[in-house]
Motif scaffolding. Structure first.
Motif, PDB file in Angstrom:
ATOM      1  N   SER A  47       0.282  -1.228  -0.070  1.00  0.00           N
ATOM      2  CA  SER A  47       0.218   0.309  -0.402  1.00  0.00           C
ATOM      3  C   SER A  47       0.909   1.455  -0.700  1.00  0.00           C
ATOM      4  CB  SER A  47      -0.974   0.263   0.865  1.00  0.00           C
ATOM      5  OG  SER A  47      -2.010  -1.059   1.551  1.00  0.00           O
ATOM      6  N   TRP A  48       2.296   1.336   0.819  1.00  0.00           N
ATOM      7  CA  TRP A  48       3.180   2.585   0.797  1.00  0.00           C
ATOM      8  C   TRP A  48       4.143   2.367   0.500  1.00  0.00           C
ATOM      9  CZ3 TRP A  48       7.747   3.494   3.135  1.00  0.00           C
ATOM     10  CH2 TRP A  48       7.719   1.701   3.894  1.00  0.00           C
ATOM     11  N   PHE A  49       4.677   1.266  -0.076  1.00  0.00           N
ATOM     12  CA  PHE A  49       6.327   1.658  -0.333  1.00  0.00           C
ATOM     13  C   PHE A  49       6.456   0.413  -1.317  1.00  0.00           C
ATOM     14  CE2 PHE A  49      10.442  -1.269  -0.244  1.00  0.00           C
ATOM     15  CZ  PHE A  49      10.964  -0.341   0.111  1.00  0.00           C
ATOM     16  N   GLY A  50       5.006  -0.517  -1.694  1.00  0.00           N
ATOM     17  CA  GLY A  50       5.272  -0.648  -3.908  1.00  0.00           C
ATOM     18  C   GLY A  50       3.667  -0.115  -4.289  1.00  0.00           C
ATOM     19  N   ASP A  51       3.297  -1.333  -5.318  1.00  0.00           N
ATOM     20  CA  ASP A  51       2.171  -1.510  -5.353  1.00  0.00           C
ATOM     21  C   ASP A  51       1.724  -2.813  -4.940  1.00  0.00           C
ATOM     22  OD1 ASP A  51       1.594   1.432  -6.779  1.00  0.00           O
ATOM     23  OD2 ASP A  51       3.477   0.312  -8.283  1.00  0.00           O
ATOM     24  N   SER A  52       2.078  -3.340  -5.088  1.00  0.00           N
ATOM     25  CA  SER A  52       1.759  -4.707  -4.558  1.00  0.00           C
ATOM     26  C   SER A  52       2.823  -5.559  -4.011  1.00  0.00           C
ATOM     27  CB  SER A  52       1.035  -5.750  -5.901  1.00  0.00           C
ATOM     28  OG  SER A  52       2.158  -5.877  -6.506  1.00  0.00           O
ATOM     29  N   ALA A  53       2.445  -6.743  -3.201  1.00  0.00           N
ATOM     30  CA  ALA A  53       3.718  -7.287  -2.081  1.00  0.00           C
ATOM     31  C   ALA A  53       3.675  -9.125  -1.706  1.00  0.00           C
ATOM     32  CB  ALA A  53       4.183  -6.153  -1.153  1.00  0.00           C
ATOM     33  N   ASP A  54       4.419  -9.659  -1.759  1.00  0.00           N
ATOM     34  CA  ASP A  54       3.754 -10.239  -0.973  1.00  0.00           C
ATOM     35  C   ASP A  54       4.804 -11.010   0.222  1.00  0.00           C
ATOM     36  OD1 ASP A  54       5.918 -12.529  -2.145  1.00  0.00           O
ATOM     37  OD2 ASP A  54       4.950 -11.855  -3.825  1.00  0.00           O
ATOM     38  N   VAL A  55       5.098 -11.099   1.187  1.00  0.00           N
ATOM     39  CA  VAL A  55       6.000 -11.479   2.059  1.00  0.00           C
ATOM     40  C   VAL A  55       5.544 -12.542   3.209  1.00  0.00           C
ATOM     41  CG1 VAL A  55       6.582 -10.540   4.698  1.00  0.00           C
ATOM     42  CG2 VAL A  55       4.981  -9.225   2.397  1.00  0.00           C
ATOM     43  N   ASP A  56       7.390 -13.183   2.991  1.00  0.00           N
ATOM     44  CA  ASP A  56       7.196 -14.993   3.819  1.00  0.00           C
ATOM     45  C   ASP A  56       7.796 -14.021   4.892  1.00  0.00           C
ATOM     46  OD1 ASP A  56       7.746 -16.779   5.224  1.00  0.00           O
ATOM     47  OD2 ASP A  56       8.842 -17.938   3.717  1.00  0.00           O
ATOM     48  N   LEU A  57       7.645 -14.063   5.921  1.00  0.00           N
ATOM     49  CA  LEU A  57       7.648 -13.156   7.296  1.00  0.00           C
ATOM     50  C   LEU A  57       8.430 -14.104   8.156  1.00  0.00           C
ATOM     51  CD1 LEU A  57       7.849  -9.926   8.240  1.00  0.00           C
ATOM     52  CD2 LEU A  57       5.927 -10.251   9.748  1.00  0.00           C
ATOM     53  N   ARG A  58       9.035 -14.475   8.149  1.00  0.00           N
ATOM     54  CA  ARG A  58      10.850 -14.422   9.042  1.00  0.00           C
ATOM     55  C   ARG A  58      12.448 -14.917   8.395  1.00  0.00           C
ATOM     56  NH1 ARG A  58      12.443 -19.267   6.266  1.00  0.00           N
ATOM     57  NH2 ARG A  58      11.759 -19.541   3.914  1.00  0.00           N
ATOM     58  N   PRO A  59      12.779 -14.542   9.926  1.00  0.00           N
ATOM     59  CA  PRO A  59      14.193 -14.279   9.482  1.00  0.00           C
ATOM     60  C   PRO A  59      14.922 -15.614   8.089  1.00  0.00           C
ATOM     61  CG  PRO A  59      14.192 -14.274  11.272  1.00  0.00           C
ATOM     62  CD  PRO A  59      13.281 -14.470  10.563  1.00  0.00           C
ATOM     63  N   GLY A  60      15.674 -15.084   7.024  1.00  0.00           N
ATOM     64  CA  GLY A  60      15.935 -16.120   5.964  1.00  0.00           C
ATOM     65  C   GLY A  60      14.162 -16.267   4.815  1.00  0.00           C
ATOM     66  N   GLY A  61      13.770 -15.621   5.150  1.00  0.00           N
ATOM     67  CA  GLY A  61      11.603 -15.563   4.109  1.00  0.00           C
ATOM     68  C   GLY A  61      12.423 -14.273   2.777  1.00  0.00           C
ATOM     69  N   GLU A  62      11.531 -14.460   2.331  1.00  0.00           N
ATOM     70  CA  GLU A  62      11.841 -13.012   1.678  1.00  0.00           C
ATOM     71  C   GLU A  62      10.123 -12.529   1.250  1.00  0.00           C
ATOM     72  OE1 GLU A  62      12.296 -14.892  -2.479  1.00  0.00           O
ATOM     73  OE2 GLU A  62      14.870 -15.320  -2.016  1.00  0.00           O
ATOM     74  N   ALA A  63      10.011 -10.980   0.729  1.00  0.00           N
ATOM     75  CA  ALA A  63       9.476 -10.366   0.614  1.00  0.00           C
ATOM     76  C   ALA A  63       9.743  -9.729  -1.221  1.00  0.00           C
ATOM     77  CB  ALA A  63       9.074  -8.568   1.260  1.00  0.00           C
ATOM     78  N   HIS A  64       8.937  -9.824  -2.224  1.00  0.00           N
ATOM     79  CA  HIS A  64       8.758  -9.627  -3.094  1.00  0.00           C
ATOM     80  C   HIS A  64       7.668  -8.127  -3.548  1.00  0.00           C
ATOM     81  CE1 HIS A  64      10.711 -13.007  -4.078  1.00  0.00           C
ATOM     82  NE2 HIS A  64       9.957 -13.893  -3.419  1.00  0.00           N
ATOM     83  N   VAL A  65       8.129  -6.932  -3.330  1.00  0.00           N
ATOM     84  CA  VAL A  65       7.570  -5.840  -3.524  1.00  0.00           C
ATOM     85  C   VAL A  65       7.095  -5.553  -5.143  1.00  0.00           C
ATOM     86  CG1 VAL A  65       7.474  -3.404  -2.690  1.00  0.00           C
ATOM     87  CG2 VAL A  65       8.019  -5.073  -1.278  1.00  0.00           C
ATOM     88  N   ARG A  66       6.637  -4.742  -5.155  1.00  0.00           N
ATOM     89  CA  ARG A  66       6.770  -4.453  -6.954  1.00  0.00           C
ATOM     90  C   ARG A  66       5.907  -3.311  -7.695  1.00  0.00           C
ATOM     91  NH1 ARG A  66       5.134  -9.814  -6.404  1.00  0.00           N
ATOM     92  NH2 ARG A  66       3.246  -9.088  -5.030  1.00  0.00           N
TER      93      ARG A  66
END
Length: 127
Positions: free
Chosen positions: A13-32
């Motif tokens: 909503s604020w950092f990109g136009d869409s995102a998905d997040v695997d919220l854990r150390p070693g995880g990834e977030a993909h922001v578009r």
């Protein structure tokens, strides 16, 4: 504030136009971003509700280049609110020709954090 920084809905909503997040150390977030494309955030620290940190690639370096910058969000309760500190490090490792990456990210954070304020204000108004 924590959810705005660490959830797909918040980041998208604020950092990109869409995102998905695997919220854990070693995880990834993909922001578009429509304008800038997609970026991967390699999540390093998840310490709710105080610290969230990730590294990400530097524009201008190839996708396999291991040099990244480190972004850390620190949250501190202050009265009825929260103080947010954002620090991005790692620019000293970059070659001189990528000095613009520092300036671009500094300007980008000013814009993005203004969007975060707008997002949080809108959320507060809905409550």
């Amino acid at each position: 504030m924590w959810a705005a920084l660490t959830t797909a809905e918040g980041l998208g909503s604020w950092f990109g136009d869409s995102a998905d997040v695997d919220l854990r150390p070693g995880g990834e977030a993909h922001v578009r971003w429509v304008e800038y494309g997609a970026h991967t955030l390699w999540i390093e620290v998840v310490d709710p509700p105080r610290r969230f940190a990730y590294s990400w690639a530097v524009d201008g370096l190839g996708p396999s280049d291991p040099r990244r910058t480190h972004v850390e969000f620190s949250l501190e309760p202050i009265g009825a609110g929260t103080r947010l500190t954002v620090v991005e490090t790692g620019f000293a490792q970059l070659p001189d020709e990528l000095v613009d990456a520092f300036h671009g990210n500094a300007e980008g954070w000013r814009d993005e954090l203004a969007e975060l304020v707008e997002y949080l204000n809108a959320a507060a108004a809905e409550e």
